[in-house]
Write a protein that holds these residues in place. Sequence first.
Motif, PDB file in Angstrom:
ATOM      1  N   PHE A 172       0.990  -1.298  -0.256  1.00 26.50           N
ATOM      2  CA  PHE A 172       0.109   0.333   0.028  1.00 26.50           C
ATOM      3  C   PHE A 172       0.876   1.118   0.051  1.00 26.50           C
ATOM      4  O   PHE A 172       1.644   1.293   0.898  1.00 26.50           O
ATOM      5  CB  PHE A 172      -0.806  -0.263   1.312  1.00 26.50           C
ATOM      6  N   GLN A 182       0.811   4.161   0.938  1.00 29.01           N
ATOM      7  CA  GLN A 182       0.847   5.044   2.094  1.00 29.01           C
ATOM      8  C   GLN A 182       1.823   4.207   3.134  1.00 29.01           C
ATOM      9  O   GLN A 182       2.324   5.136   3.936  1.00 29.01           O
ATOM     10  CB  GLN A 182      -0.340   5.470   2.615  1.00 29.01           C
ATOM     11  N   ASP A 183       1.885   3.065   2.971  1.00 25.89           N
ATOM     12  CA  ASP A 183       2.729   2.353   3.903  1.00 25.89           C
ATOM     13  C   ASP A 183       4.176   2.638   3.704  1.00 25.89           C
ATOM     14  O   ASP A 183       4.928   2.289   4.313  1.00 25.89           O
ATOM     15  CB  ASP A 183       2.301   0.759   4.157  1.00 25.89           C
ATOM     16  N   GLY A 239       5.269   5.631   2.369  1.00 31.80           N
ATOM     17  CA  GLY A 239       5.320   7.047   2.638  1.00 31.80           C
ATOM     18  C   GLY A 239       5.116   7.760   1.286  1.00 31.80           C
ATOM     19  O   GLY A 239       5.610   8.900   1.420  1.00 31.80           O
ATOM     20  N   GLY A 274     -18.322  14.320 -10.872  1.00 27.89           N
ATOM     21  CA  GLY A 274     -16.812  14.574 -10.522  1.00 27.89           C
ATOM     22  C   GLY A 274     -16.282  13.639  -9.179  1.00 27.89           C
ATOM     23  O   GLY A 274     -16.437  12.516  -9.307  1.00 27.89           O
ATOM     24  N   GLY A 275     -15.649  14.526  -8.254  1.00 30.71           N
ATOM     25  CA  GLY A 275     -15.077  13.655  -7.421  1.00 30.71           C
ATOM     26  C   GLY A 275     -16.259  12.877  -6.585  1.00 30.71           C
ATOM     27  O   GLY A 275     -15.759  11.887  -5.671  1.00 30.71           O
ATOM     28  N   ASP A 276     -17.343  13.640  -6.412  1.00 31.26           N
ATOM     29  CA  ASP A 276     -18.373  13.000  -5.342  1.00 31.26           C
ATOM     30  C   ASP A 276     -18.723  11.459  -5.950  1.00 31.26           C
ATOM     31  O   ASP A 276     -18.889  10.613  -5.099  1.00 31.26           O
ATOM     32  CB  ASP A 276     -19.606  13.669  -5.655  1.00 31.26           C
ATOM     33  N   ARG A 320     -15.767   9.113  -4.670  1.00 30.40           N
ATOM     34  CA  ARG A 320     -15.315   9.205  -3.463  1.00 30.40           C
ATOM     35  C   ARG A 320     -15.577   7.725  -2.562  1.00 30.40           C
ATOM     36  O   ARG A 320     -15.151   6.889  -2.007  1.00 30.40           O
ATOM     37  CB  ARG A 320     -15.943  10.080  -2.574  1.00 30.40           C
ATOM     38  N   ASP A 371     -13.181   5.017  -1.099  1.00 35.98           N
ATOM     39  CA  ASP A 371     -13.226   4.711   0.343  1.00 35.98           C
ATOM     40  C   ASP A 371     -13.343   3.179   0.575  1.00 35.98           C
ATOM     41  O   ASP A 371     -12.847   2.572   1.505  1.00 35.98           O
ATOM     42  CB  ASP A 371     -14.434   5.322   0.837  1.00 35.98           C
ATOM     43  N   LEU A 427      -9.932   1.811   0.165  1.00 33.14           N
ATOM     44  CA  LEU A 427      -8.998   2.150   1.058  1.00 33.14           C
ATOM     45  C   LEU A 427      -9.440   1.195   2.516  1.00 33.14           C
ATOM     46  O   LEU A 427      -8.738   0.637   2.951  1.00 33.14           O
ATOM     47  CB  LEU A 427      -9.074   3.561   1.488  1.00 33.14           C
ATOM     48  N   MET A 441      -8.191  -2.395   1.534  1.00 32.38           N
ATOM     49  CA  MET A 441      -6.606  -2.421   1.453  1.00 32.38           C
ATOM     50  C   MET A 441      -6.065  -2.244   2.962  1.00 32.38           C
ATOM     51  O   MET A 441      -5.035  -2.819   3.215  1.00 32.38           O
ATOM     52  CB  MET A 441      -6.092  -1.608   0.408  1.00 32.38           C
ATOM     53  N   THR A 442      -6.626  -1.536   3.900  1.00 32.88           N
ATOM     54  CA  THR A 442      -6.084  -1.343   5.370  1.00 32.88           C
ATOM     55  C   THR A 442      -6.844  -2.449   6.182  1.00 32.88           C
ATOM     56  O   THR A 442      -6.714  -2.008   7.228  1.00 32.88           O
ATOM     57  CB  THR A 442      -6.395   0.257   5.737  1.00 32.88           C
ATOM     58  N   GLN A 489      -9.973  -2.813   7.038  1.00 31.89           N
ATOM     59  CA  GLN A 489     -10.928  -2.367   8.004  1.00 31.89           C
ATOM     60  C   GLN A 489     -12.229  -2.919   7.694  1.00 31.89           C
ATOM     61  O   GLN A 489     -13.293  -2.774   8.464  1.00 31.89           O
ATOM     62  CB  GLN A 489     -11.210  -0.934   7.860  1.00 31.89           C
ATOM     63  N   LYS A 490     -12.470  -3.300   6.388  1.00 39.12           N
ATOM     64  CA  LYS A 490     -13.614  -4.025   5.819  1.00 39.12           C
ATOM     65  C   LYS A 490     -13.536  -4.971   5.058  1.00 39.12           C
ATOM     66  O   LYS A 490     -12.347  -5.079   4.337  1.00 39.12           O
ATOM     67  CB  LYS A 490     -14.661  -2.706   5.111  1.00 39.12           C
TER      68      LYS A 490
END
Lengths: 367, 410
Positions: free
Chosen positions: B228, B230-231, B233, B371-373, B376, B380, B383, B386-387, B389-390
Amino acid sequence: MRIKARTLEALYALLLLLPFLFSLGVFFLYAFLRAVYFSFTDYNLFSPPRWVGLANYWALFQEPSFLLALKHTLLYSLVVTSLQTFFALILAIALNRPLRGITFFRTVYYLPSVISTAAASLLLLWLFQRTGLVNQALSLLFSHLPHLAGFALLFLGLQGALVLWERRRGRRTPFLDPGLAAVSLLGAFLGTSAFQAWGLLQAREVRVDIPWLPTRASFLGLPYPLWAIVLMNTYTTIPTFMVLFLAGLKGIPRTLYEAAALDGATPWIMFSRITVPLLRPVLFLVITLGLIGTLQLFDQVLFVGGSGGAPLESTITLAYYVYGNVFPSGATPRVGLASAAALVLAGLTLVIVLLQRRFGVGERGWS
Amino acid sequence: MLRVWLILLALAGLASAQVQVRISGWGGTDIAIVNGLLKEVVQPKLDREGIRVVYQPIEGDYTQWLFNALSAGTAPDLFYVDIFWSESLFASGRVEPLDGYFSKQELAEFLPNLIQAFTYKGKVYGIPKDFNTLALQFNKDLFDEAGVRYPNQQDTWETFEAKLQQVQSKLKDVAGLCVVADFARFGAFAFATGWKPFDAKGHTVLDENFRRAFEWYTGLPRRGAARFAQDLGEGWTGGCFGGEKAATAIEGAWIAGFLRDKAPNMRYSTTFLPLDPVTKRRGNFIYTVSWSMNAASRNKPAAAKVLKALTSPEAQQWVLERGLAIPSRRALANNPYFQRPGKEPELNRVVFQGSGPQGGNVYPFKFLAYGGDWMRPINDALLAVMTGQKGVDQALRDAQAALDRLTGRR
């Protein structure tokens, strides 16, 4: 024709006030009235605003993200205002003592408030990454729990033995006597090192892997990323309030403490009966400024949500909600809805500050 | 004396005959590109027509600035429009349709995918100035060191993953790929399965095809093929690649400039994204930016001339030869530049071809006016899985519910 001195003075005053009144009128009053008008329309920056009555306000309270933003904002404000007021007061009292080199400490403790929010947010991102300093420190702490436990037990044992020995010899020694504690600490350190060398104490393999930022997990109703912002914001705002408290403390006559000391008052009595009541005007200022500042939390959310990758649901606040609706990423601006949200935020700020004044700390006394 | 007056009058007359056209785009590296382009190619051409181009680059949030300027009536005559927010802007009526200024033949000279991307309700609202697609960059040294065969254009998700796993297991401190929780990268794999972002009714359905891509992509870190981002950095796959924290990256031609600065000596190569093992197709995004015209411009004919000069074959050749961007004209496909040896021409060639049949199922990077909506809920979900959490089921259920609320499906 001669102008009276008073009139002339008033004219000068007005002249000097004019630039401020002008900017207040244009950038506050006019903008505010426009926002009030837009909040009752479906304005989107492009097509002419169409009157929709209270529809925006109704829609706001139907929208999950707005309600979430409201909850986050209120909780955040409560937590940060309490924390920063408490710690600023404690620090101010600590730094108000006549110590050698106190100016140096005052300067050092004031430094965090000089950091810009952008820089602070960047620091926050580094600290709270999955491989960041916070997780590494926690890993270190948990893997050395046996050492810490051993150290604590040794310290308590040694200190207990030393205090007992002193008391046997007829001395009234308190349990945490600084001299004995220093000896016990040294003994506990040497003992722990010895146990480590003999292999009796061993570090465990612990890897703390908490995703602080890219997460929706929450603690006491606030998501982790917001807790990270709480820490950072408290850290950077304490110094400013500390300076205000220091100024307040300087204004309390020393004679009051001397009189209280003569009457045999304990430090706690002096603090609660003299310091806090006489600091009321400053406390009022600090709490009010704290509430207004925290209710408008925005920039850290933008940085942590953007570069930090925190999901919007974990960081959204009212101020961010307003911004996100005026300039939604890739979508048509929703200025009407954002104006309504901005007015709710303004109203909320006013109500909370008034409530604080009515039921919390007032300028003149405890209400 | 009279002579001096006459000369001054003539000069004043010349000055007044000159039409000014204001153009704007974002700042950063684009400033040097546009300035160079104006000075060397565009302005000399327009001098003959008495047109003066005034360039105003915008630092900071360009979208915010443009929307404000258009709303306040102070926007320039020509400006950049990013495909991502193009539809909401075109829907506002503040952008001039260009069909009246460009003949069908002229429009046909641009890549049809790109013209289509800037077409809204049957009218063309922007001429693509350049574009990008995704490609797979790989570090040859790291693959050699691990003794693993390079990725190639026959790779499927499975064979590609096997290579990543080998690299990651052989070189302990290097990830095969660093994955991001972003539809802007993952979406290409979802498109490969044949999944479309919107159905005929404008609703988004996260069907079995989507799920297949989602499970593969989010499972990469768990199966030891990726980490991942972010892991590590990093915020993007190029960052991991440039720092040699990952052996591959999934980026467009924009990565070239970054690598030129960050890792000038890196031996990297580029190939197409891997194929879906079931459909045997790949997917891709088109990221593109157009020059569009202000509907309230007072100099529309002059602005159209400037627009034509900015997107002319000479202008695009100039940009291409400097390796600055991928041009949007069809004729440039066979440009000798793409055949030159070297890592950057190769990268640009693969990115250019990614928009055509070799790209597979290609969609512009825009999602109606949401757009980004719109992205999202999917981001989510990526994320959360991958982390850890679900679970996939829960994450997709939540994303579907959020998308249904947004697109009014239920």
